[in-house]
Scaffold this motif. Structure first.
Motif, PDB file in Angstrom:
ATOM      1  N   ASP A 204      43.343  30.199  39.685  1.00  0.00           N
ATOM      2  CA  ASP A 204      44.909  29.557  38.842  1.00  0.00           C
ATOM      3  C   ASP A 204      45.357  30.932  38.652  1.00  0.00           C
ATOM      4  N   ALA A 205      44.108  32.299  37.822  1.00  0.00           N
ATOM      5  CA  ALA A 205      44.715  33.576  37.731  1.00  0.00           C
ATOM      6  C   ALA A 205      44.577  34.386  38.506  1.00  0.00           C
ATOM      7  N   VAL A 206      43.736  34.182  40.020  1.00  0.00           N
ATOM      8  CA  VAL A 206      43.417  34.814  40.871  1.00  0.00           C
ATOM      9  C   VAL A 206      43.459  34.703  42.174  1.00  0.00           C
ATOM     10  N   ALA A 207      43.847  35.656  42.994  1.00  0.00           N
ATOM     11  CA  ALA A 207      43.590  34.623  44.928  1.00  0.00           C
ATOM     12  C   ALA A 207      42.829  35.971  44.924  1.00  0.00           C
ATOM     13  N   ALA A 208      42.789  35.725  47.108  1.00  0.00           N
ATOM     14  CA  ALA A 208      42.046  36.511  46.893  1.00  0.00           C
ATOM     15  C   ALA A 208      41.467  36.392  49.141  1.00  0.00           C
ATOM     16  N   VAL A 209      42.170  37.322  49.837  1.00  0.00           N
ATOM     17  CA  VAL A 209      42.137  37.476  51.226  1.00  0.00           C
ATOM     18  C   VAL A 209      41.402  38.194  51.702  1.00  0.00           C
ATOM     19  N   SER A 210      40.419  38.037  52.789  1.00  0.00           N
ATOM     20  CA  SER A 210      40.011  38.823  53.070  1.00  0.00           C
ATOM     21  C   SER A 210      40.430  38.666  55.125  1.00  0.00           C
ATOM     22  N   ASP A 211      40.305  39.222  55.755  1.00  0.00           N
ATOM     23  CA  ASP A 211      40.745  39.491  57.118  1.00  0.00           C
ATOM     24  C   ASP A 211      39.300  40.480  58.359  1.00  0.00           C
ATOM     25  N   GLU A 220      33.194  42.132  57.915  1.00  0.00           N
ATOM     26  CA  GLU A 220      32.121  42.884  57.473  1.00  0.00           C
ATOM     27  C   GLU A 220      32.318  43.193  55.461  1.00  0.00           C
ATOM     28  N   ASP A 221      33.115  43.013  55.373  1.00  0.00           N
ATOM     29  CA  ASP A 221      33.887  42.700  53.357  1.00  0.00           C
ATOM     30  C   ASP A 221      33.471  41.237  53.261  1.00  0.00           C
ATOM     31  N   SER A 222      33.251  41.133  51.691  1.00  0.00           N
ATOM     32  CA  SER A 222      32.888  39.747  51.227  1.00  0.00           C
ATOM     33  C   SER A 222      33.815  39.757  49.935  1.00  0.00           C
ATOM     34  N   PHE A 223      33.903  38.851  49.415  1.00  0.00           N
ATOM     35  CA  PHE A 223      34.371  38.330  47.933  1.00  0.00           C
ATOM     36  C   PHE A 223      34.308  37.889  46.891  1.00  0.00           C
ATOM     37  N   ALA A 224      34.323  38.075  45.727  1.00  0.00           N
ATOM     38  CA  ALA A 224      33.386  36.480  45.061  1.00  0.00           C
ATOM     39  C   ALA A 224      35.591  36.108  44.062  1.00  0.00           C
ATOM     40  N   VAL A 225      36.064  35.449  43.509  1.00  0.00           N
ATOM     41  CA  VAL A 225      36.478  35.264  42.430  1.00  0.00           C
ATOM     42  C   VAL A 225      36.250  34.175  41.759  1.00  0.00           C
ATOM     43  N   SER A 226      35.934  33.916  40.312  1.00  0.00           N
ATOM     44  CA  SER A 226      36.063  33.225  39.066  1.00  0.00           C
ATOM     45  C   SER A 226      36.509  33.506  37.789  1.00  0.00           C
ATOM     46  N   SER A 227      36.366  32.066  37.198  1.00  0.00           N
ATOM     47  CA  SER A 227      37.061  32.255  35.475  1.00  0.00           C
ATOM     48  C   SER A 227      36.124  31.821  35.136  1.00  0.00           C
ATOM     49  N   THR A 228      35.600  32.193  33.816  1.00  0.00           N
ATOM     50  CA  THR A 228      35.063  31.606  32.677  1.00  0.00           C
ATOM     51  C   THR A 228      35.785  31.520  31.721  1.00  0.00           C
ATOM     52  N   ALA A 229      34.553  31.063  30.231  1.00  0.00           N
ATOM     53  CA  ALA A 229      35.572  31.318  28.936  1.00  0.00           C
ATOM     54  C   ALA A 229      34.480  32.631  27.842  1.00  0.00           C
ATOM     55  N   GLY A 233      36.413  31.157  23.043  1.00  0.00           N
ATOM     56  CA  GLY A 233      37.173  30.549  23.802  1.00  0.00           C
ATOM     57  C   GLY A 233      38.637  30.728  24.620  1.00  0.00           C
ATOM     58  N   SER A 234      38.656  31.505  25.197  1.00  0.00           N
ATOM     59  CA  SER A 234      39.390  32.765  25.486  1.00  0.00           C
ATOM     60  C   SER A 234      39.048  32.912  26.862  1.00  0.00           C
ATOM     61  N   PRO A 235      40.257  32.996  27.829  1.00  0.00           N
ATOM     62  CA  PRO A 235      39.360  33.088  29.421  1.00  0.00           C
ATOM     63  C   PRO A 235      38.992  34.706  29.851  1.00  0.00           C
ATOM     64  N   ALA A 236      38.370  34.859  30.503  1.00  0.00           N
ATOM     65  CA  ALA A 236      37.734  35.488  31.339  1.00  0.00           C
ATOM     66  C   ALA A 236      37.767  35.534  32.745  1.00  0.00           C
ATOM     67  N   VAL A 237      38.923  36.274  33.855  1.00  0.00           N
ATOM     68  CA  VAL A 237      38.849  35.597  35.366  1.00  0.00           C
ATOM     69  C   VAL A 237      38.258  37.583  35.727  1.00  0.00           C
ATOM     70  N   VAL A 238      37.280  37.114  36.957  1.00  0.00           N
ATOM     71  CA  VAL A 238      36.572  37.696  37.571  1.00  0.00           C
ATOM     72  C   VAL A 238      37.350  37.977  39.126  1.00  0.00           C
ATOM     73  N   ALA A 239      37.229  39.002  39.818  1.00  0.00           N
ATOM     74  CA  ALA A 239      37.559  39.981  41.044  1.00  0.00           C
ATOM     75  C   ALA A 239      36.228  40.652  41.718  1.00  0.00           C
ATOM     76  N   ILE A 240      35.750  39.533  42.349  1.00  0.00           N
ATOM     77  CA  ILE A 240      34.709  41.674  43.347  1.00  0.00           C
ATOM     78  C   ILE A 240      34.834  41.207  44.625  1.00  0.00           C
ATOM     79  N   VAL A 241      34.765  42.697  44.935  1.00  0.00           N
ATOM     80  CA  VAL A 241      35.110  43.149  46.489  1.00  0.00           C
ATOM     81  C   VAL A 241      34.298  44.081  46.944  1.00  0.00           C
ATOM     82  N   CYS A 242      33.476  43.537  47.921  1.00  0.00           N
ATOM     83  CA  CYS A 242      32.660  44.346  48.621  1.00  0.00           C
ATOM     84  C   CYS A 242      33.162  44.526  50.174  1.00  0.00           C
ATOM     85  N   ASP A 243      32.221  46.218  50.613  1.00  0.00           N
ATOM     86  CA  ASP A 243      32.798  46.334  52.009  1.00  0.00           C
ATOM     87  C   ASP A 243      31.311  47.011  52.711  1.00  0.00           C
ATOM     88  N   GLY A 244      30.747  46.302  53.561  1.00  0.00           N
ATOM     89  CA  GLY A 244      29.809  46.678  54.203  1.00  0.00           C
ATOM     90  C   GLY A 244      29.894  47.914  55.029  1.00  0.00           C
TER      91      GLY A 244
END
Length: 477
Positions: A204-211, A220-229, A233-244
């Motif tokens: 809902d609040a994050v998008a990622a693309v890797s090519d 050799e790149d990777s990513f992880a996106v997620s959301s939690t609370a 009760g307020s939302p928390a949005v996470v984006a992690i990007v890694c480069d080998g």
């Protein structure tokens, strides 16, 4: 670039005839293994097949007019051996008039009858290559067996199209062959795109693309996106990007392990009430431990990488958290976070500092930024995740934006083509706040259009400003 073993010098890829990049183990266009070039097959002699004179017929055979070729330049079948009577090399009829072959139709057609070359019933008259009345007739008469069917012919392609089982993966090149466990088509041999060659994910609040990009043989790149609370009760949005790190062993595994470990650590600590900045620090430490664990695997576990110089797997990491009106960033290496305000008349900002040779030269006052990044040593990193890292120094920073904007989390495969904040803002589509996945695709396209020399990964987090509370000790952007 990853180190490679000695391999034959090739002017063209045996798989797709594209010129390979010097030192690559695999073709960047089709994935052909350049380290194991097959020997040139022996030529098969061309043998002339003489057609014996046909037996006298009551009237001349009316040969059909050849049809036009189709879009693939494969000529339409003109006449089949079973459509007209003939004799073998001894002058004997191939099929007696009283014993017509039900499958091929031989003996049932008159020389003066029409020849069927197409139409809706063409499939029923497929050429058979084992339909002689006498199985030993070919050997006895000295006739040559018919050649295997042309794989480009419509009949052959149609028969293969039905071959894959329901749900089986079908080749992206010929659209008919099954794909084996090694990722190659069983029909045409074409290497299939690997799952990590292009990855997309949208919440809902994050998008990622890797090519994979245009020059590397794998991503050799990777990513992880997620959301939690959070506990309130307020939302928390996470984006992690890694480069080998390409010069290390198994950089693709390192980036995947780091992204997964950091994301899991944040999803565990944020709901417990850990401050987001502390949670980011702990997530980077967890990612480092996950990458270090790869170096402790038994040497025999990676026999397929025996040709590589065995050093510790390594990668860089950059991440962002949106929680409680705060923007938290953390990083090790040279991947970056940019702030692009929704109102493009407002200033943009780069929120991270590279762990690189160029950044050290600028910080020490020995070079200005233009000189440092023009040097060939500019992208030599001084900080990374891996067992051979000098010392792990996670960087974290907290910001409290006072206006809506977009958080761009990316590897150097993107920012090499949009280095300054102004250049990045110019590359970001105007509707990125409303369509982050579309904007992430556009940014990857921007890097590919610029040359695509590296893997490209970007995550976008639209930031909406919450009502301002009392004063904050965090920075304002």
């Amino acid at each position: 670039m990853s180190q490679s073993h000695q391999q034959p010098a090739l002017s063209k890829c045996p798989g797709c005839e594209e010129p390979p990049v010097a030192g690559d183990l695999f073709c960047g266009a089709c994935g052909y293994d350049l380290s194991a070039v097959p020997a040139r097959p022996d030529d098969r002699p061309t043998m002339a097949i003489t057609v014996p004179p046909a037996a006298p017929a009551a009237e001349a055979v009316r040969w059909p007019v050849a049809e036009e070729t189709d879009s693939s330049d494969v000529p339409a079948p003109v006449v089949r051996p079973a459509d007209v009577p003939g004799t073998d090399s001894g002058g004997r009829p191939l099929t007696g008039p009283d014993t017509p072959d039900a499958e091929s139709g031989r003996g049932a057609a008159s020389p003066s009858g029409p020849v069927r070359t197409g139409g809706p019933d063409a499939a029923a008259a497929r050429v058979r290559h084992d339909d002689r009345a006498d199985p030993g007739g070919a050997e006895a008469s000295g006739d040559f067996a018919l050649a295997a069917p042309d794989p480009r012919a419509p009949e052959h392609t149609a028969s293969l199209a039905a071959a894959p089982a329901p749900g089986a993966k079908v080749c992206v090149a010929c659209r008919s062959g099954r794909v084996d466990a090694d990722g190659y088509c069983e029909n045409c041999g074409h290497a299939q795109p690997r799952e990590r060659d292009h990855m997309e994910q949208e919440l809902d609040a994050v998008a990622a693309v890797s090519d994979r990009g245009l020059r590397h043989h794998r991503n050799e790149d990777s990513f992880a996106v997620s959301s939690t609370a959070l506990p309130d009760g307020s939302p928390a949005v996470v984006a992690i990007v890694c480069d080998g790190v390409s010069s290390a062993s198994r950089p693709d595994e390192a980036s995947a392990a780091a992204a997964s470990a950091a994301n899991e650590a944040l999803l565990e600590s944020l709901p417990r009430g850990t401050h987001p900045q502390q949670a980011m620090h702990e997530a980077i430490v967890a990612a480092s431990e996950a990458v270090n664990a790869l170096a402790r695997e038994p040497a025999g576990a990676r026999e397929h990488d025996a040709h590589r110089h065995q050093n510790a797997p390594a990668c860089t990491l950059v991440g962002a958290i949106m929680a409680g009106g705060l923007l938290i960033v953390g990083w090790v290496g040279d991947s970056r976070v940019y702030w692009v305000p929704e109102d493009r008349t407002q200033p943009t900002a780069r929120l991270t500092e590279d762990d690189s040779w160029a950044a050290q030269m600028v910080a020490a006052g020995l070079m200005n930024e233009a000189e440092a990044y023009a040097d060939e040593r500019a992208h030599a990193i001084t900080g990374w995740l891996g067992a051979d890292a000098y010392e792990l120094e996670p960087h974290t920073a907290a910001f409290k934006p006072d206006r809506p904007g977009l958080v761009v989390v990316c590897t150097d495969g993107l920012w090499n083509y949009a280095e300054s904040g102004e250049e990045m803002a110019a590359a970001v589509p105007a509707d990125a706040q409303r369509q982050p996945l579309h904007a992430a695709r556009a940014l990857v396209g921007h890097a590919l259009d610029g040359g695509g020399h590296d893997n490209v990964t970007v995550a976008l987090l639209p930031f909406a400003v919450r009502p301002q509370g009392a004063g904050s000790a965090c920075d304002t952007v």
